[in-house]
Design a protein around this motif. Structure first.
Motif, PDB file in Angstrom:
ATOM      1  N   VAL A   1       0.848  -1.191   0.000  1.00 10.25           N
ATOM      2  CA  VAL A   1       0.000   0.000   0.000  1.00 10.25           C
ATOM      3  C   VAL A   1       0.885   1.244   0.000  1.00 10.25           C
ATOM      4  CG1 VAL A   1      -1.729   1.259   1.339  1.00 10.25           C
ATOM      5  CG2 VAL A   1      -1.792  -1.244   1.249  1.00 10.25           C
ATOM      6  N   PRO A   2       0.532   2.255  -0.793  1.00  7.41           N
ATOM      7  CA  PRO A   2       1.340   3.479  -0.815  1.00  7.41           C
ATOM      8  C   PRO A   2       1.241   4.259   0.499  1.00  7.41           C
ATOM      9  CG  PRO A   2      -0.246   3.425  -2.627  1.00  7.41           C
ATOM     10  CD  PRO A   2      -0.547   2.279  -1.748  1.00  7.41           C
ATOM     11  N   HIS A   3       2.347   4.881   0.862  1.00 11.41           N
ATOM     12  CA  HIS A   3       2.409   5.776   2.018  1.00 11.41           C
ATOM     13  C   HIS A   3       2.426   7.200   1.471  1.00 11.41           C
ATOM     14  CE1 HIS A   3       3.770   7.733   5.662  1.00 11.41           C
ATOM     15  NE2 HIS A   3       4.787   8.238   4.989  1.00 11.41           N
ATOM     16  N   ILE A   4       1.626   8.104   2.057  1.00  9.59           N
ATOM     17  CA  ILE A   4       1.548   9.491   1.599  1.00  9.59           C
ATOM     18  C   ILE A   4       2.206  10.399   2.629  1.00  9.59           C
ATOM     19  CG2 ILE A   4       0.030  11.342   0.805  1.00  9.59           C
ATOM     20  CD1 ILE A   4      -0.128   8.739  -0.875  1.00  9.59           C
ATOM     21  N   ARG A   5       3.003  11.337   2.130  1.00  9.01           N
ATOM     22  CA  ARG A   5       3.667  12.308   3.007  1.00  9.01           C
ATOM     23  C   ARG A   5       3.812  13.631   2.269  1.00  9.01           C
ATOM     24  NH1 ARG A   5       8.684  13.156   1.056  1.00  9.01           N
ATOM     25  NH2 ARG A   5       9.751  11.469  -0.023  1.00  9.01           N
ATOM     26  N   ILE A   6       4.124  14.683   2.999  1.00 11.06           N
ATOM     27  CA  ILE A   6       4.406  15.980   2.399  1.00 11.06           C
ATOM     28  C   ILE A   6       5.791  15.916   1.757  1.00 11.06           C
ATOM     29  CG2 ILE A   6       4.817  18.434   2.901  1.00 11.06           C
ATOM     30  CD1 ILE A   6       2.686  18.191   5.088  1.00 11.06           C
TER      31      ILE A   6
ATOM     32  N   ASP B   1       3.549  22.424  -1.195  1.00  9.07           N
ATOM     33  CA  ASP B   1       2.376  22.357  -2.070  1.00  9.07           C
ATOM     34  C   ASP B   1       2.169  20.964  -2.660  1.00  9.07           C
ATOM     35  OD1 ASP B   1       1.775  25.210  -1.960  1.00  9.07           O
ATOM     36  OD2 ASP B   1       3.632  25.460  -3.114  1.00  9.07           O
ATOM     37  N   HIS B   2       3.002  20.015  -2.270  1.00 10.42           N
ATOM     38  CA  HIS B   2       2.954  18.672  -2.857  1.00 10.42           C
ATOM     39  C   HIS B   2       2.870  17.594  -1.784  1.00 10.42           C
ATOM     40  CE1 HIS B   2       4.916  21.211  -5.880  1.00 10.42           C
ATOM     41  NE2 HIS B   2       4.352  20.403  -6.755  1.00 10.42           N
ATOM     42  N   LEU B   3       2.044  16.599  -2.061  1.00  9.13           N
ATOM     43  CA  LEU B   3       2.045  15.358  -1.297  1.00  9.13           C
ATOM     44  C   LEU B   3       2.618  14.304  -2.216  1.00  9.13           C
ATOM     45  CD1 LEU B   3      -1.572  15.583   0.155  1.00  9.13           C
ATOM     46  CD2 LEU B   3       0.553  16.061   1.369  1.00  9.13           C
ATOM     47  N   VAL B   4       3.438  13.414  -1.678  1.00  7.20           N
ATOM     48  CA  VAL B   4       4.023  12.352  -2.492  1.00  7.20           C
ATOM     49  C   VAL B   4       3.553  10.993  -1.999  1.00  7.20           C
ATOM     50  CG1 VAL B   4       6.061  13.702  -3.122  1.00  7.20           C
ATOM     51  CG2 VAL B   4       6.145  12.237  -1.128  1.00  7.20           C
ATOM     52  N   ALA B   5       3.497  10.065  -2.945  1.00  6.92           N
ATOM     53  CA  ALA B   5       3.174   8.669  -2.634  1.00  6.92           C
ATOM     54  C   ALA B   5       4.461   7.873  -2.735  1.00  6.92           C
ATOM     55  CB  ALA B   5       2.141   8.124  -3.612  1.00  6.92           C
ATOM     56  N   GLU B   6       4.714   7.071  -1.709  1.00  4.90           N
ATOM     57  CA  GLU B   6       5.879   6.186  -1.697  1.00  4.90           C
ATOM     58  C   GLU B   6       5.410   4.747  -1.565  1.00  4.90           C
ATOM     59  OE1 GLU B   6       9.496   8.425   0.537  1.00  4.90           O
ATOM     60  OE2 GLU B   6       7.885   7.705   1.812  1.00  4.90           O
ATOM     61  N   ILE B   7       6.101   3.876  -2.252  1.00  4.71           N
ATOM     62  CA  ILE B   7       5.939   2.438  -2.042  1.00  4.71           C
ATOM     63  C   ILE B   7       7.325   1.954  -1.655  1.00  4.71           C
ATOM     64  CG2 ILE B   7       5.408   0.207  -3.069  1.00  4.71           C
ATOM     65  CD1 ILE B   7       3.284   1.610  -4.757  1.00  4.71           C
ATOM     66  N   GLY B   8       7.426   1.457  -0.435  1.00  2.00           N
ATOM     67  CA  GLY B   8       8.746   1.194   0.123  1.00  2.00           C
ATOM     68  C   GLY B   8       9.406   2.543   0.317  1.00  2.00           C
ATOM     69  N   SER B   9      10.594   2.723  -0.223  1.00  2.00           N
ATOM     70  CA  SER B   9      11.273   4.021  -0.116  1.00  2.00           C
ATOM     71  C   SER B   9      11.274   4.757  -1.455  1.00  2.00           C
ATOM     72  CB  SER B   9      12.705   3.811   0.367  1.00  2.00           C
ATOM     73  OG  SER B   9      13.401   3.008  -0.569  1.00  2.00           O
ATOM     74  N   GLU B  10      10.483   4.275  -2.409  1.00  2.00           N
ATOM     75  CA  GLU B  10      10.473   4.861  -3.751  1.00  2.00           C
ATOM     76  C   GLU B  10       9.270   5.776  -3.944  1.00  2.00           C
ATOM     77  OE1 GLU B  10      10.661   3.483  -8.428  1.00  2.00           O
ATOM     78  OE2 GLU B  10      10.393   1.980  -6.879  1.00  2.00           O
TER      79      GLU B  10
END
Length: 162
Positions: free
Chosen positions: A3-8, A51-60
């Motif tokens: 599952v993707p992790h979302i962060r600023i 201004d951006h949220l990013v999706a990570e899967i693992g550390s990518e």
């Protein structure tokens, strides 16, 4: 796939987000020409990491969403606008796009917004379906607003209350 992790986003994400933007460029969603070297910086005076949220899967990092004020007018400050949603091809089907969209809605609420809006090209059926499934409705259409690859394309305005 996890599952993707979302962060600023952070300043350290700039090169990755710029590369992601370039490799996912498509006339399906872009109204600007294909990027060519020398590349513009991803962050600029209008948009920075906050201004951006990013999706990570693992550390990518596999995607991002840009959330901004639609205008600088104080009377419009209760609205946020999605001004970019990108997911890497290899992360499609993982829920990254939906997770980014939901996180953007939560972030907009946290910032005090009452509405969230976006613009999407009329021929971008996958994006339109995703937005509709998350409660966005068509609020207007600018017919044949863009000429892309020799075809006129509608600009579809969508929004939802928070």
């Amino acid at each position: 796939m996890p599952v993707p992790h979302i962060r600023i986003a952070t300043f350290d994400d700039e090169d990755t987000l710029g590369r992601l933007d370039r490799v996912t460029w498509s006339p399906l969603h872009a109204v600007t020409p294909r990027p060519r070297p020398p590349y513009e910086p991803f962050y600029n005076e209008r948009f920075g990491p906050h201004d951006h949220l990013v999706a990570e899967i693992g550390s990518e990092v596999v995607g991002y969403i840009r959330l901004a004020l639609p205008t600088p007018l104080p009377c419009n400050s209760h609205v946020r606008q999605i001004q970019g949603l990108v997911v890497a091809d290899k992360a499609r089907g993982t829920g990254a796009g939906r997770a980014l969209l939901r996180a953007a809605q939560e972030e907009a609420r946290r910032q005090g917004a009452r509405r969230l809006t976006l613009r999407v090209l009329g021929h971008n059926t996958p994006a339109r379906k995703l937005y509709e499934s998350e409660g966005f409705v068509v609020e207007g259409i600018l017919p044949e607003e863009f000429l892309l690859d020799g075809a006129y394309v509608d600009d579809v305005l969508m929004g939802r209350s928070l």
